[in-house]
Scaffold this motif. Structure first.
Motif, PDB file in Angstrom:
ATOM      1  N   ILE A 153       0.766  -0.714  -0.443  1.00  0.00           N
ATOM      2  CA  ILE A 153       0.613   0.519  -0.258  1.00  0.00           C
ATOM      3  C   ILE A 153       0.558   1.199   0.207  1.00  0.00           C
ATOM      4  O   ILE A 153       0.634   1.822  -0.577  1.00  0.00           O
ATOM      5  CB  ILE A 153      -0.916  -0.448   0.949  1.00  0.00           C
ATOM      6  N   ILE A 154       1.874   1.192   0.345  1.00  0.00           N
ATOM      7  CA  ILE A 154       3.136   2.407   0.534  1.00  0.00           C
ATOM      8  C   ILE A 154       3.350   2.987  -0.643  1.00  0.00           C
ATOM      9  O   ILE A 154       3.577   3.986  -0.840  1.00  0.00           O
ATOM     10  CB  ILE A 154       3.678   2.400   1.984  1.00  0.00           C
ATOM     11  N   ASP A 155       3.625   1.976  -1.515  1.00  0.00           N
ATOM     12  CA  ASP A 155       3.777   1.671  -3.199  1.00  0.00           C
ATOM     13  C   ASP A 155       2.929   2.859  -3.715  1.00  0.00           C
ATOM     14  O   ASP A 155       3.385   2.511  -5.056  1.00  0.00           O
ATOM     15  CB  ASP A 155       4.330   0.513  -3.449  1.00  0.00           C
ATOM     16  N   LYS A 156       1.766   2.049  -3.208  1.00  0.00           N
ATOM     17  CA  LYS A 156       0.413   2.698  -4.179  1.00  0.00           C
ATOM     18  C   LYS A 156      -0.074   4.144  -3.954  1.00  0.00           C
ATOM     19  O   LYS A 156      -0.624   4.438  -5.111  1.00  0.00           O
ATOM     20  CB  LYS A 156      -0.631   1.610  -4.082  1.00  0.00           C
ATOM     21  N   LEU A 190      -4.355  13.817  -0.960  1.00  0.00           N
ATOM     22  CA  LEU A 190      -3.156  12.290  -0.680  1.00  0.00           C
ATOM     23  C   LEU A 190      -1.655  12.794  -1.052  1.00  0.00           C
ATOM     24  O   LEU A 190      -1.077  11.887  -1.162  1.00  0.00           O
ATOM     25  CB  LEU A 190      -4.290  10.973  -1.721  1.00  0.00           C
ATOM     26  N   THR A 191      -1.813  14.173  -1.213  1.00  0.00           N
ATOM     27  CA  THR A 191      -0.181  15.025  -1.182  1.00  0.00           C
ATOM     28  C   THR A 191       0.075  15.412  -0.462  1.00  0.00           C
ATOM     29  O   THR A 191       1.347  15.880   0.290  1.00  0.00           O
ATOM     30  CB  THR A 191      -0.554  15.453  -2.411  1.00  0.00           C
ATOM     31  N   ASN A 192      -0.721  15.695   0.931  1.00  0.00           N
ATOM     32  CA  ASN A 192      -0.443  15.814   2.041  1.00  0.00           C
ATOM     33  C   ASN A 192       0.815  15.017   3.287  1.00  0.00           C
ATOM     34  O   ASN A 192       0.457  13.589   3.297  1.00  0.00           O
ATOM     35  CB  ASN A 192      -1.468  16.078   2.940  1.00  0.00           C
ATOM     36  N   ILE A 202       0.614  10.113   5.549  1.00  0.00           N
ATOM     37  CA  ILE A 202       1.204   9.086   5.070  1.00  0.00           C
ATOM     38  C   ILE A 202       1.913   8.479   5.479  1.00  0.00           C
ATOM     39  O   ILE A 202       2.667   9.608   5.938  1.00  0.00           O
ATOM     40  CB  ILE A 202       1.318  10.050   3.049  1.00  0.00           C
ATOM     41  N   PRO A 203       1.937   6.749   6.101  1.00  0.00           N
ATOM     42  CA  PRO A 203       3.875   6.599   6.465  1.00  0.00           C
ATOM     43  C   PRO A 203       4.313   6.950   5.908  1.00  0.00           C
ATOM     44  O   PRO A 203       5.113   6.734   4.544  1.00  0.00           O
ATOM     45  CB  PRO A 203       3.485   4.677   6.221  1.00  0.00           C
ATOM     46  N   GLN A 204       5.865   6.875   7.190  1.00  0.00           N
ATOM     47  CA  GLN A 204       6.887   7.521   6.151  1.00  0.00           C
ATOM     48  C   GLN A 204       7.409   5.574   5.727  1.00  0.00           C
ATOM     49  O   GLN A 204       7.778   4.754   6.645  1.00  0.00           O
ATOM     50  CB  GLN A 204       8.416   7.577   7.410  1.00  0.00           C
ATOM     51  N   LYS A 216      -3.001   6.378   9.833  1.00  0.00           N
ATOM     52  CA  LYS A 216      -2.637   6.663   8.767  1.00  0.00           C
ATOM     53  C   LYS A 216      -2.578   5.135   8.064  1.00  0.00           C
ATOM     54  O   LYS A 216      -2.744   5.259   7.163  1.00  0.00           O
ATOM     55  CB  LYS A 216      -1.136   6.506   8.722  1.00  0.00           C
ATOM     56  N   MET A 217      -2.693   3.847   8.164  1.00  0.00           N
ATOM     57  CA  MET A 217      -3.294   2.941   7.904  1.00  0.00           C
ATOM     58  C   MET A 217      -4.796   2.669   7.600  1.00  0.00           C
ATOM     59  O   MET A 217      -5.550   2.711   6.695  1.00  0.00           O
ATOM     60  CB  MET A 217      -3.021   1.631   9.520  1.00  0.00           C
ATOM     61  N   ILE A 218      -5.531   3.004   8.598  1.00  0.00           N
ATOM     62  CA  ILE A 218      -7.198   3.996   8.242  1.00  0.00           C
ATOM     63  C   ILE A 218      -7.345   4.481   6.631  1.00  0.00           C
ATOM     64  O   ILE A 218      -7.793   4.413   5.616  1.00  0.00           O
ATOM     65  CB  ILE A 218      -7.739   4.165   9.076  1.00  0.00           C
ATOM     66  N   PHE A 219      -6.666   6.029   6.792  1.00  0.00           N
ATOM     67  CA  PHE A 219      -6.513   6.593   5.763  1.00  0.00           C
ATOM     68  C   PHE A 219      -6.054   5.766   4.432  1.00  0.00           C
ATOM     69  O   PHE A 219      -6.437   6.094   3.757  1.00  0.00           O
ATOM     70  CB  PHE A 219      -5.457   7.704   6.021  1.00  0.00           C
ATOM     71  N   ALA A 220      -4.672   4.605   4.465  1.00  0.00           N
ATOM     72  CA  ALA A 220      -4.419   4.219   3.628  1.00  0.00           C
ATOM     73  C   ALA A 220      -5.648   3.318   2.923  1.00  0.00           C
ATOM     74  O   ALA A 220      -5.364   3.214   1.519  1.00  0.00           O
ATOM     75  CB  ALA A 220      -2.958   3.453   3.870  1.00  0.00           C
TER      76      ALA A 220
END
Length: 371
Positions: free
Chosen positions: A170-173, A208-210, A214-216, A316-320
């Motif tokens: 998901i961090i890549d998507k 989505l660009t904030n 977004i996870p580091q 952040k996981m709920i957001f993702a």
């Protein structure tokens, strides 16, 4: 991604071809009943009843959606085999073909030149009570669902997947989504979904660009990873009384962070679909779910409960997870045109949740540290 529904007979030619496929490739006896069930957005499922030497047995036959990659099917099937080998009794078993494969690849099911993949699973006992957009579990069922998710994670931890699997995490998507959605917005016409999508496009691109949400990557890479279920919601569970008797639809499973799977579950189980609160996270449900998950994972002891770092990343996981399902909704509408009446409702629900997260981010972050 599954939904509730009523039985419907499949088209005649497709029905005959599926029946011929079962007889040709499987040693299950004679077909008593082959009936389509409205249980999925992604794939098409059938109830299959067979009679072999006087013993009648029920199965679930799945025809995977056109475009499903063979590597994804191999990953799902390898995962189910591993779960069975490790004694996880809630997932379905795959029924082997005469040749020993777990699926049949064919071009004969009225699908043009596209490859079709068909598999047969054992039929799980229990009652289908809910769907992903009707997640009205009782408090007891919510605790039970959290317990089963913890059991699944602790059962599969340490499994490394298969060599054929190259799916992105998901961090890549997430970084791809704003540009991807902008391209899709150029396809917009004048349907209710198109108008809604265009109205929210700027908001989606901005949030989505904030980097706040977004996870580091350096932290994410160090979080526990495993074969996540990827679609853990009430519609993929079967119940008998207060007990879960089955967990199914592993076709979205992939290798990713454990806490992303938990974030997905919280989004599905703990987000309101009521008219006046659609998209709001229900904090009491989050607390109930997480308390049960953590206690169950602690008792099992294999992987253990979520760590402090994982808990801190839950918002952040709920957001993702929400971004992931919004993306699925957009793709489903523009690529398959399925559920043109429902897609706007699903999309609006996802956007509402993003806006709730934006308004309540600080409070949710503080809550996650106390879970």
């Amino acid at each position: 991604m599954a939904r509730q529904g009523t039985n419907a007979a499949p088209p005649g030619d497709a029905h005959k071809q599926l029946a011929n496929l079962v007889c040709q490739h499987y040693d299950l006896g004679q077909i008593c009943r082959l009936e389509r069930i409205d249980l999925g957005y992604i794939n098409v499922s059938y109830t299959l009843v067979m009679n072999k030497d006087g013993a009648v047995k029920q199965y679930l036959l799945r025809r995977y959606r056109t475009g499903t990659s063979e590597s994804r099917i191999k990953f799902e099937h390898a995962l189910l085999a591993e779960l069975e080998a490790r004694g996880f009794s809630l997932a379905p078993s795959l029924i082997p073909t005469r040749q020993g494969s777990t699926y049949v690849k064919t071009t004969s099911l009225l699908r043009g030149l596209h490859k079709d993949y068909v598999a047969i699973f054992s039929y799980l006992p229990g009652e289908d009570r809910y769907s992903w957009h009707r997640p009205f579990c009782t408090a007891v069922e919510l605790k039970e669902a959290a317990r089963v998710l913890a059991l699944y994670h602790n059962t599969i931890t340490g499994w490394q997947g298969i060599a054929e699997w190259q799916g992105p995490r998901i961090i890549d998507k997430i970084p791809w989504l704003p540009e991807k959605w902008q391209r899709q917005a150029q396809q917009a016409a004048n349907s209710s979904f198109d108008r809604l999508f265009l109205r929210e496009a700027d908001f989606l691109s901005t949030i989505l660009t904030n980097p706040r949400y977004i996870p580091q990557r350096s932290i994410y890479d160090d979080l526990p990873h495993l074969a996540i279920h990827g679609d853990y919601h009430p519609g993929n569970l079967k119940f008998s009384g207060r007990t879960i008797t089955g967990l199914f639809d592993f076709d979205w499973a992939e290798m990713d962070a454990r806490c992303f799977d938990v974030g997905l579950a919280l989004m599905y189980f703990c987000c309101s679909w009521e008219l006046n609160s659609n998209g709001d996270l229900l904090v009491d449900k989050i607390q109930t779910f997480m308390q049960s998950y953590q206690e169950s994972a602690q008792d099992i002891g294999q992987l253990g409960p979520l760590s402090i770092a994982e808990l801190q990343h839950l918002p952040k996981m709920i957001f993702a997870a929400d971004a992931h399902i919004i993306d699925w909704t957009i793709n489903d509408y523009y690529h398959f045109r399925s559920d043109p009446d429902q897609c706007p409702l699903y999309f609006q629900h996802g956007v509402n949740l993003l806006k709730w997260l934006e308004r309540n981010w600080t409070a949710l972050s503080l809550l996650s540290r106390d879970l």
